[in-house]
Motif scaffolding. Sequence first.
Motif, PDB file in Angstrom:
ATOM      1  N   GLY A  87       0.800  -0.885  -0.021  1.00 31.50           N
ATOM      2  CA  GLY A  87      -0.255   0.099  -0.078  1.00 31.50           C
ATOM      3  C   GLY A  87       1.206   0.695  -0.008  1.00 31.50           C
ATOM      4  N   SER A  88      -0.228   2.180  -0.350  1.00 29.90           N
ATOM      5  CA  SER A  88       1.046   3.842  -0.187  1.00 29.90           C
ATOM      6  C   SER A  88       0.525   4.025   0.737  1.00 29.90           C
ATOM      7  CB  SER A  88       0.110   4.616  -0.881  1.00 29.90           C
ATOM      8  OG  SER A  88       1.324   5.597  -1.500  1.00 29.90           O
ATOM      9  N   GLU A  89       2.416   4.706   1.038  1.00 34.98           N
ATOM     10  CA  GLU A  89       1.989   5.611   2.453  1.00 34.98           C
ATOM     11  C   GLU A  89       1.574   6.792   1.838  1.00 34.98           C
ATOM     12  OE1 GLU A  89       6.121   5.727   4.033  1.00 34.98           O
ATOM     13  OE2 GLU A  89       6.307   3.621   3.828  1.00 34.98           O
ATOM     14  N   ASP A  90       1.723   7.589   1.211  1.00 31.15           N
ATOM     15  CA  ASP A  90       0.664   8.569   1.064  1.00 31.15           C
ATOM     16  C   ASP A  90      -0.071   8.694  -0.060  1.00 31.15           C
ATOM     17  OD1 ASP A  90       0.251  11.506   1.092  1.00 31.15           O
ATOM     18  OD2 ASP A  90       2.389  12.431   0.978  1.00 31.15           O
ATOM     19  N   PRO A  91      -1.432   8.239  -0.407  1.00 31.17           N
ATOM     20  CA  PRO A  91      -1.829   8.328  -1.585  1.00 31.17           C
ATOM     21  C   PRO A  91      -1.802  10.163  -1.909  1.00 31.17           C
ATOM     22  CG  PRO A  91      -3.067   7.259  -0.072  1.00 31.17           C
ATOM     23  CD  PRO A  91      -1.819   7.989   0.434  1.00 31.17           C
ATOM     24  N   ALA A  92      -1.689  11.026  -1.858  1.00 33.09           N
ATOM     25  CA  ALA A  92      -0.815  12.430  -2.080  1.00 33.09           C
ATOM     26  C   ALA A  92      -0.287  12.353  -2.815  1.00 33.09           C
ATOM     27  CB  ALA A  92      -1.772  12.885  -1.416  1.00 33.09           C
ATOM     28  N   ASP A  93       0.510  11.786  -2.977  1.00 31.17           N
ATOM     29  CA  ASP A  93       2.060  11.605  -3.593  1.00 31.17           C
ATOM     30  C   ASP A  93       2.049  10.955  -4.901  1.00 31.17           C
ATOM     31  OD1 ASP A  93       5.290  12.052  -3.641  1.00 31.17           O
ATOM     32  OD2 ASP A  93       5.784  11.530  -1.737  1.00 31.17           O
ATOM     33  N   LEU A  94       2.324  11.573  -5.633  1.00 32.52           N
ATOM     34  CA  LEU A  94       2.336  11.148  -6.648  1.00 32.52           C
ATOM     35  C   LEU A  94       3.955  10.423  -7.283  1.00 32.52           C
ATOM     36  CD1 LEU A  94       0.603  13.546  -9.330  1.00 32.52           C
ATOM     37  CD2 LEU A  94      -0.477  11.116  -7.998  1.00 32.52           C
ATOM     38  N   GLU A  95       4.705  10.323  -6.444  1.00 27.58           N
ATOM     39  CA  GLU A  95       6.167  10.147  -6.745  1.00 27.58           C
ATOM     40  C   GLU A  95       6.663   8.863  -6.161  1.00 27.58           C
ATOM     41  OE1 GLU A  95       9.043  11.435  -8.450  1.00 27.58           O
ATOM     42  OE2 GLU A  95       7.045  12.644  -9.573  1.00 27.58           O
ATOM     43  N   ARG A  96       5.830   8.673  -4.966  1.00 28.33           N
ATOM     44  CA  ARG A  96       5.612   7.241  -4.058  1.00 28.33           C
ATOM     45  C   ARG A  96       4.309   6.242  -4.873  1.00 28.33           C
ATOM     46  NH1 ARG A  96       6.766   9.483   1.370  1.00 28.33           N
ATOM     47  NH2 ARG A  96       5.619   8.085   1.568  1.00 28.33           N
ATOM     48  N   THR A  97       3.252   6.475  -5.308  1.00 25.93           N
ATOM     49  CA  THR A  97       2.240   6.048  -5.281  1.00 25.93           C
ATOM     50  C   THR A  97       1.732   6.261  -6.394  1.00 25.93           C
ATOM     51  OG1 THR A  97       1.323   7.500  -3.297  1.00 25.93           O
ATOM     52  CG2 THR A  97      -0.063   6.362  -4.703  1.00 25.93           C
ATOM     53  N   SER A  98       0.601   4.670  -6.812  1.00 20.75           N
ATOM     54  CA  SER A  98       0.301   4.328  -8.542  1.00 20.75           C
ATOM     55  C   SER A  98      -0.891   3.619  -7.831  1.00 20.75           C
ATOM     56  CB  SER A  98       1.004   3.104  -8.460  1.00 20.75           C
ATOM     57  OG  SER A  98       2.313   3.101  -9.100  1.00 20.75           O
ATOM     58  N   ARG A  99      -1.957   4.415  -8.695  1.00 20.36           N
ATOM     59  CA  ARG A  99      -3.427   4.069  -8.820  1.00 20.36           C
ATOM     60  C   ARG A  99      -3.851   3.168  -9.596  1.00 20.36           C
ATOM     61  NH1 ARG A  99      -3.109   8.979  -6.216  1.00 20.36           N
ATOM     62  NH2 ARG A  99      -4.297   9.649  -4.616  1.00 20.36           N
ATOM     63  N   VAL A 100      -4.529   2.064  -9.000  1.00 20.41           N
ATOM     64  CA  VAL A 100      -5.332   0.597  -9.606  1.00 20.41           C
ATOM     65  C   VAL A 100      -7.079   1.456  -9.559  1.00 20.41           C
ATOM     66  CG1 VAL A 100      -5.969  -1.420  -9.783  1.00 20.41           C
ATOM     67  CG2 VAL A 100      -3.100  -0.691  -9.364  1.00 20.41           C
ATOM     68  N   LEU A 101      -7.549   1.320 -10.553  1.00 20.05           N
ATOM     69  CA  LEU A 101      -9.334   1.535 -10.716  1.00 20.05           C
ATOM     70  C   LEU A 101      -9.755   0.445 -11.732  1.00 20.05           C
ATOM     71  CD1 LEU A 101     -12.071   2.516 -10.755  1.00 20.05           C
ATOM     72  CD2 LEU A 101     -11.383   3.825 -13.037  1.00 20.05           C
ATOM     73  N   THR A 102     -10.101  -0.510 -10.232  1.00 21.74           N
ATOM     74  CA  THR A 102     -10.968  -1.457 -10.516  1.00 21.74           C
ATOM     75  C   THR A 102     -12.240  -1.804 -11.299  1.00 21.74           C
ATOM     76  OG1 THR A 102      -9.092  -2.936  -9.322  1.00 21.74           O
ATOM     77  CG2 THR A 102     -11.027  -4.025  -9.838  1.00 21.74           C
ATOM     78  N   ILE A 103     -12.664  -2.477 -11.467  1.00 19.73           N
ATOM     79  CA  ILE A 103     -14.593  -2.156 -12.392  1.00 19.73           C
ATOM     80  C   ILE A 103     -14.498  -3.512 -11.848  1.00 19.73           C
ATOM     81  CG2 ILE A 103     -16.300  -1.664 -13.826  1.00 19.73           C
ATOM     82  CD1 ILE A 103     -13.825   0.028 -14.915  1.00 19.73           C
ATOM     83  N   MET A 104     -15.214  -4.544 -10.836  1.00 19.68           N
ATOM     84  CA  MET A 104     -15.976  -5.293 -10.989  1.00 19.68           C
ATOM     85  C   MET A 104     -17.196  -5.886 -10.852  1.00 19.68           C
ATOM     86  SD  MET A 104     -14.832  -5.648  -7.155  1.00 19.68           S
ATOM     87  CE  MET A 104     -13.917  -3.855  -6.865  1.00 19.68           C
ATOM     88  N   LEU A 105     -17.727  -7.100 -10.846  1.00 23.96           N
ATOM     89  CA  LEU A 105     -20.028  -6.976 -10.746  1.00 23.96           C
ATOM     90  C   LEU A 105     -19.394  -6.791  -9.066  1.00 23.96           C
ATOM     91  CD1 LEU A 105     -20.256  -9.603 -13.478  1.00 23.96           C
ATOM     92  CD2 LEU A 105     -21.393  -7.187 -13.221  1.00 23.96           C
ATOM     93  N   ALA A 106     -20.688  -6.784  -8.781  1.00 24.06           N
ATOM     94  CA  ALA A 106     -21.241  -6.715  -7.111  1.00 24.06           C
ATOM     95  C   ALA A 106     -20.783  -8.315  -6.432  1.00 24.06           C
ATOM     96  CB  ALA A 106     -22.604  -6.320  -7.094  1.00 24.06           C
ATOM     97  N   GLU A 107     -20.865  -9.333  -7.074  1.00 26.93           N
ATOM     98  CA  GLU A 107     -20.970 -10.245  -6.794  1.00 26.93           C
ATOM     99  C   GLU A 107     -19.361 -10.878  -7.355  1.00 26.93           C
ATOM    100  OE1 GLU A 107     -22.063 -12.640 -10.928  1.00 26.93           O
ATOM    101  OE2 GLU A 107     -23.369 -11.727  -9.974  1.00 26.93           O
ATOM    102  N   GLU A 108     -18.701 -10.213  -7.442  1.00 28.55           N
ATOM    103  CA  GLU A 108     -16.908 -10.455  -7.336  1.00 28.55           C
ATOM    104  C   GLU A 108     -16.649  -9.737  -6.638  1.00 28.55           C
ATOM    105  OE1 GLU A 108     -16.106 -11.019 -12.033  1.00 28.55           O
ATOM    106  OE2 GLU A 108     -16.773  -8.754 -11.204  1.00 28.55           O
ATOM    107  N   TYR A 109     -17.211  -9.240  -5.354  1.00 22.18           N
ATOM    108  CA  TYR A 109     -16.211  -8.903  -4.869  1.00 22.18           C
ATOM    109  C   TYR A 109     -16.279  -8.960  -3.180  1.00 22.18           C
ATOM    110  CZ  TYR A 109     -15.087  -3.973  -1.503  1.00 22.18           C
ATOM    111  OH  TYR A 109     -14.268  -3.833  -0.288  1.00 22.18           O
TER     112      TYR A 109
END
Length: 109
Positions: A87-109
């Motif tokens: 996990g990122s220590e600082d989600p506001a820091d672009l130099e230290r953070t990778s964002r991952v957007l996952t799209i799923m069916l609710a049944e897969e959560y």
Amino acid sequence: MEDKKALIRALNDSLRTTFMGGRVLMTAGVQALPDEVRSKALSAVREFRGFNEGNDPHGEHDFGAFELSGQRFFWKIDYYDKSECFGSEDPADLERTSRVLTIMLAEEY
């Protein structure tokens, strides 16, 4: 703290609305949908504006849910370090953070 939250929210909104600034993943269930439904789901994520206290308690715009073609979908943004191993220590820091957007069916959560 509010400035940092506003920056995180802006970065998340940018990823969600443009699919740029991070990775976008779809679960196997979403991948298996007909092309038209999958395309509409991607559009629904980009156009999502239904944030409220129930689905966005931290004000970061990192989660949403919607109905489409008789199915319930979730999308979620997670924050990782640049190696995407931890996990990122600082989600506001672009130099230290990778964002991952996952799209799923609710049944897969």
